[in-house]
Design an enzyme around this catalytic site. Structure first.
Site, PDB file in Angstrom:
ATOM      1  N   HIS A  17      57.211  43.955  -3.450  1.00 15.04           N
ATOM      2  CA  HIS A  17      58.417  43.254  -3.008  1.00 15.04           C
ATOM      3  C   HIS A  17      58.279  41.756  -3.292  1.00 15.04           C
ATOM      4  O   HIS A  17      59.204  41.118  -3.811  1.00 15.04           O
ATOM      5  CB  HIS A  17      58.658  43.433  -1.507  1.00 15.04           C
ATOM      6  N   LYS A  41      67.204  55.947  10.217  1.00  8.65           N
ATOM      7  CA  LYS A  41      65.764  56.021   9.955  1.00  8.65           C
ATOM      8  C   LYS A  41      64.979  55.542  11.160  1.00  8.65           C
ATOM      9  O   LYS A  41      65.477  54.792  11.990  1.00  8.65           O
ATOM     10  CB  LYS A  41      65.394  55.176   8.729  1.00  8.65           C
ATOM     11  N   ARG A  90      60.522  50.465 -10.132  1.00 10.22           N
ATOM     12  CA  ARG A  90      59.147  50.858 -10.438  1.00 10.22           C
ATOM     13  C   ARG A  90      59.091  51.921 -11.523  1.00 10.22           C
ATOM     14  O   ARG A  90      58.193  51.931 -12.336  1.00 10.22           O
ATOM     15  CB  ARG A  90      58.463  51.422  -9.177  1.00 10.22           C
ATOM     16  N   SER A 128      56.229  51.005   0.436  1.00 12.09           N
ATOM     17  CA  SER A 128      55.967  50.807   1.860  1.00 12.09           C
ATOM     18  C   SER A 128      55.386  52.066   2.482  1.00 12.09           C
ATOM     19  O   SER A 128      54.515  51.989   3.357  1.00 12.09           O
ATOM     20  CB  SER A 128      57.261  50.407   2.579  1.00 12.09           C
TER      21      SER A 128
END
Length: 160
Positions: A17, A41, A90, A128
């Site tokens: 990040h 979440k 990514r 993460s």
């Protein structure tokens, strides 16, 4: 002054990040890191904690701000006067999802463009979720997250 927004959950912030944030800060006048409040979440860190961790991580970048938001990203963009969304990519799997989101955001607000920044090769594997899994089992986080955040992340993940 060109303002861009880099949205995400940042639960927690990783060096991947930070790579995207720092590179964006070199390209644009004002970078807003926008921490998403997602009520569906169960994050490891509260929104307030994620904002505080990010503020620590970007303290040396004077043109970077950290805010939280809930609701539609396009509404937040209008609120802060931004027309560019930054998304770190990514792998191709990231691109497929982010491309769909870019088209949706553009359909909702025609003035918005999305800029994809490929993550540096050193962080292509990093997420993460991986950080939380490593911390949960007491693994080393050096090189994966900002050094200043390691004790906080380790403590939280050990508690879970």
């Amino acid at each position: 002054m060109k303002t861009v927004v880099y949205p995400g959950s940042f639960d927690p912030c990783t060096n991947g990040h930070l790579d995207v944030i720092a590179r964006s800060a070199k390209l644009f006048d004002r970078v807003i890191v926008a921490v998403l409040v997602n009520h569906t979440k169960k994050p490891a860190f509260t929104v307030e904690e994620r904002v505080a961790l990010l503020k620590t991580a970007v303290a040396d970048l004077p043109n970077v701000e950290v805010h939280s938001f809930s609701g539609l990203l396009v509404d937040f963009m209008k609120q802060v006067g931004a027309t560019v969304i930054i998304k770190g990519i990514r792998a191709m799997s990231d691109f497929e999802y982010e491309f769909q989101m870019a088209l949706t955001n553009h359909a909702l607000y025609r003035d918005i463009e999305t800029l994809f920044i490929p993550t540096s090769k050193d962080y292509m594997f990093l997420s993460s979720s991986i950080v939380k899994e490593i911390a949960k089992y007491g693994g080393p986080l050096n090189g994966l997250v900002p050094e200043a955040l390691i004790p906080v992340i380790n403590k939280r993940c050990a508690e879970r």
